[in-house]
Every structure is written in structure tokens, then in C-alpha cells.
Design an enzyme around this catalytic site. Structure first.
Site, PDB file in Angstrom:
ATOM      1  N   ARG A  55       0.799  -1.227   0.000  1.00 53.71           N
ATOM      2  CA  ARG A  55       0.000   0.000   0.000  1.00 53.71           C
ATOM      3  C   ARG A  55       0.832   1.278   0.000  1.00 53.71           C
ATOM      4  O   ARG A  55       0.589   2.183  -0.796  1.00 53.71           O
ATOM      5  CB  ARG A  55      -0.906   0.060   1.255  1.00 53.71           C
ATOM      6  CG  ARG A  55      -2.164  -0.705   1.168  1.00 53.71           C
ATOM      7  CD  ARG A  55      -2.488  -1.318   2.515  1.00 53.71           C
ATOM      8  NE  ARG A  55      -1.514  -2.350   2.792  1.00 53.71           N
ATOM      9  CZ  ARG A  55      -1.637  -3.607   2.341  1.00 53.71           C
ATOM     10  NH1 ARG A  55      -2.717  -3.960   1.737  1.00 53.71           N
ATOM     11  NH2 ARG A  55      -0.693  -4.500   2.549  1.00 53.71           N
ATOM     12  N   THR A  56       1.771   1.365   0.929  1.00 55.68           N
ATOM     13  CA  THR A  56       2.466   2.643   1.118  1.00 55.68           C
ATOM     14  C   THR A  56       3.298   2.977  -0.127  1.00 55.68           C
ATOM     15  O   THR A  56       3.239   4.089  -0.650  1.00 55.68           O
ATOM     16  CB  THR A  56       3.364   2.566   2.369  1.00 55.68           C
ATOM     17  OG1 THR A  56       2.607   1.984   3.426  1.00 55.68           O
ATOM     18  CG2 THR A  56       3.858   3.927   2.782  1.00 55.68           C
ATOM     19  N   LYS A  85      26.316  -3.278  -1.002  1.00 55.10           N
ATOM     20  CA  LYS A  85      27.793  -3.204  -1.055  1.00 55.10           C
ATOM     21  C   LYS A  85      28.355  -2.557   0.202  1.00 55.10           C
ATOM     22  O   LYS A  85      29.544  -2.279   0.284  1.00 55.10           O
ATOM     23  CB  LYS A  85      28.221  -2.367  -2.271  1.00 55.10           C
ATOM     24  CG  LYS A  85      27.727  -2.877  -3.595  1.00 55.10           C
ATOM     25  CD  LYS A  85      28.146  -1.889  -4.693  1.00 55.10           C
ATOM     26  CE  LYS A  85      27.153  -1.895  -5.828  1.00 55.10           C
ATOM     27  NZ  LYS A  85      27.242  -0.675  -6.636  1.00 55.10           N
ATOM     28  N   ARG A 106      11.302   3.894   3.824  1.00 51.25           N
ATOM     29  CA  ARG A 106      10.940   2.844   4.809  1.00 51.25           C
ATOM     30  C   ARG A 106      12.213   2.085   5.125  1.00 51.25           C
ATOM     31  O   ARG A 106      12.917   1.632   4.215  1.00 51.25           O
ATOM     32  CB  ARG A 106       9.874   1.904   4.254  1.00 51.25           C
ATOM     33  CG  ARG A 106       9.580   0.738   5.206  1.00 51.25           C
ATOM     34  CD  ARG A 106       8.385  -0.072   4.813  1.00 51.25           C
ATOM     35  NE  ARG A 106       7.147   0.645   5.065  1.00 51.25           N
ATOM     36  CZ  ARG A 106       5.931   0.110   4.932  1.00 51.25           C
ATOM     37  NH1 ARG A 106       5.811  -1.154   4.550  1.00 51.25           N
ATOM     38  NH2 ARG A 106       4.849   0.829   5.175  1.00 51.25           N
ATOM     39  N   HIS A 134       4.743   5.403  11.732  1.00 54.13           N
ATOM     40  CA  HIS A 134       4.292   5.352  10.333  1.00 54.13           C
ATOM     41  C   HIS A 134       3.257   6.481  10.218  1.00 54.13           C
ATOM     42  O   HIS A 134       2.054   6.238  10.170  1.00 54.13           O
ATOM     43  CB  HIS A 134       3.679   3.967  10.073  1.00 54.13           C
ATOM     44  CG  HIS A 134       3.395   3.653   8.646  1.00 54.13           C
ATOM     45  ND1 HIS A 134       3.493   4.574   7.623  1.00 54.13           N
ATOM     46  CD2 HIS A 134       2.989   2.494   8.057  1.00 54.13           C
ATOM     47  CE1 HIS A 134       3.168   3.984   6.488  1.00 54.13           C
ATOM     48  NE2 HIS A 134       2.855   2.730   6.716  1.00 54.13           N
TER      49      HIS A 134
END
Ligand code: CP
Length: 308
Positions: A55-56, A85, A106, A134
Site C-alpha cells: 500500500r504505502t 555493497k 521505509r 508510520h
């Protein structure tokens, strides 16, 4: 706008006045007012997700495009960015700043978005920082409550499930303190209780709350049932086995829920909601798919606020 935000990394940054402005803007955008379709023309958004999302990630990308802007997306950034890396988050965001007007991040580390926001001069949106917050989920949650009930003040909200690891409940609790006469009830297995930091914040802001563990005695009493998933990926197998399947909303206990109540869930849901699709599609109390749709309009409103 008087309350212009530089970024959004914590729910506490959203004042009540700004929330109401964003709700109104979300409604205008939802009604397809054409002036918003090019409001971010020429702007570039960088979406970089080190944890999974449906969703986000998607709603931010679509939101930017619907406002006339562009978006570049890195999903699974642990593998598909130079983090693989050994590049630090600090270096990554300072590089991205040269390519973008805004970063949506995120990341599994608590405080990662706050850290990023201090290193770059473009807005950073916290799309989830581990067990932290959130805030755009909380924005769409309160917008959904406001849209379903026509108000937020005075409502009784039960937050149910994994309250120790759930960043959406933390952000929603902070936002609830912006409204008047709300009452919160936290229902969780004993090993997954809401944090003391949230409880202290609610006491400081005079928002009454209780902690319960009898799901069936709480759900007839509240206006909003905010279900959450047990976050298996954030706990030991022992903790998961202790809490799994403890609170399940099904056809039987749905009968206890008030006719005018609403069931919300940030999604994805797993076994904690066990309702047939026919009920999910037809029972007006089931609001979580409308809630997910609302994420698009509230994120469009937020992007317009931050960048237009
Ligand atoms: N609610 C939420 O954050 O969903 P995603 O993990 O799918 O983005």
C-alpha cells in the site's frame, strides 16, 4: 498554509489545524478537482524501501503521478541499492538528494527517517521506521475515521493485536491526542503491550486509556475496532507462538460489534481477521479497504502540502 511542514517523520508534527486542512484537501483531490492534476509537474520523488510494502509504496508512487510529478522506486533496497555493497543510509540519502525533490523512506531502524531528514535539505517522509512510527498511515487512519463518522472527537477506539511492534498504533495514538474526548482501549497479549512511552504521552495529553485483554468484552463497547497483525518478523518464535491467534475477528464475534461501529486495519491482515469476502464486501462496518483507498488521497494531499 500557516502550518507548513518541512518533512513528516513523526505524527506529533501534525497539528489539529493542519490535519483538518489535509482532510479538506484530500476531499477536494478525491473530487478530482483538475487544478491538482499538474500541481507537482516537474517534481521528482524518490521512494526507497528497505522493508516490504504494497500500500504505502504503491500509493505514494500513484499519488505523485496523479499530481503530475514523477517517481523513482527502489524496493528491497537492502538488495537492490548500494546498501548491498555496504553503503550507509547516511550516504545513500545524501546522494539521492541530488536527484530528487522529496524522499519517501521505509527502513527497519528506529529513527532512520529522522536521521535522514537532518542530513538532506529536501523533505523526508517516514514511511515506517522499524518499530517506531508510520505517520502517513496514522494520517489516513484519522481521515478514515473522520470520513466514516463525520468527526473524530469523542470516539472510543480499541487498538488490538501487536501493540509492542506496531508502528501504526504508535502513530495513531500520538494523533489521537490531537482530538478531544477520545478514549483509547489497548488490547494485546501480555508480551506485546503498548509501550510506556505512549502511555506517558497520553497521560501528559489527558487522553484517557485502558488496557484490557478480553477482546470479546471490548468490541461491543467501542466505535472503532483497529485490528493489527502480530508482527512475526519482529519477534522470537517463542513470542510469536504465545500471541498468534489470540485475537481473531470472525463471523461469530462480529455479531458483538455495534451496528454503527467501524473495523479498521492498516493491512496487510492475516488470520486476525477471518471474515468471508461477502461480508468484507457488503458489511458497512468493514472499512479497511476504504481505509487503504484513502491512503491515496491523503498522501496526495500531503505531497501537495510539502511540495506545491
Ligand atoms: N499499512 C501499510 O503500511 O501497508 P504496506 O506495508 O503494504 O505498505
Amino acid at each position: 498554509m500557516r502550518n507548513k511542514l518541512p518533512n513528516l517523520v513523526r505524527s506529533q508534527q501534525l497539528s489539529r489545524e493542519l490535519l483538518e486542512e489535509l482532510f479538506t484537501l484530500s476531499e477536494k483531490i478525491r473530487k478530482n478537482e483538475s487544478k491538482y492534476s499538474t500541481s507537482l509537474k516537474g517534481k521528482m520523488m524518490d521512494i526507497i524501501f528497505y522493508e516490504s510494502s504494497t500500500r504505502t509504496r504503491k500509493s505514494f508512487e500513484v499519488a505523485m503521478k496523479m499530481l503530475g510529478g514523477q517517481a523513482t522506486v527502489t524496493e528491497n533496497a537492502k538488495e537492490f541499492s548500494s546498501a548491498a555493497k555496504g553503503e550507509t543510509l547516511e550516504d545513500t540519502v545524501r546522494v539521492i538528494e541530488a536527484y530528487s525533490d522529496i524522499i519517501v523512506l521505509r527502513h527497519p531502524d528506529l529513527g532512520s527517517s529522522e536521521l535522514a531528514s537532518k542530513l538532506v535539505d529536501i523533505p523526508v517522509i517516514n514511511a515506517g521506521d522499524g518499530k517506531g512510527q508510520h505517520p502517513t498511515q496514522a494520517l489516513l487512519d484519522v481521515y478514515t475515521i473522520w470520513k466514516e463518522f463525520g468527526k473524530v472527537d469523542g470516539l472510543r477506539v480499541a487498538m488490538i493485536g501487536d501493540l509492542a511492534n506496531g508502528r501504526t498504533v504508535r502513530s495513531l495514538a500520538y494523533l489521537s491526542a490531537k482530538f478531544n474526548k477520545m478514549e483509547l482501549t489497548f488490547v494485546s497479549p501480555p508480551n506485546l503491550n503498548i509501550g510506556n512511552d505512549i502511555k506517558s504521552y497520553l497521560i501528559e495529553h489527558n487522553l484517557p486509556f485502558t488496557e484490557e485483554n478480553d477482546f470479546n468484552s471490548v468490541i461491543p463497547e467501542v466505535d472503532v475496532i483497529y485490528m493489527t497483525r502480530i508482527q512475526k518478523e519482529r519477534m522470537s518464535p517463542e513470542d510469536y507462538n504465545k500471541s498468534k491467534g489470540k485475537y481473531i475477528l470472525n463471523q461469530k464475534n462480529l455479531k458483538l460489534v455495534r451496528k454503527d461501529a467501524r473495523i479498521l486495519h492498516p493491512l496487510p491482515h492475516v488470520e486476525e481477521i477471518s471474515l468471508p469476502i461477502t461480508i468484507e464486501e457488503n458489511d458497512p462496518r468493514v472499512a479497511y479497504f476504504r481505509q487503504a483507498e484513502n491512503g491515496l488521497y491523503t498522501r496526495m494531499a500531503l505531497l501537495h502540502h510539502l511540495l506545491a
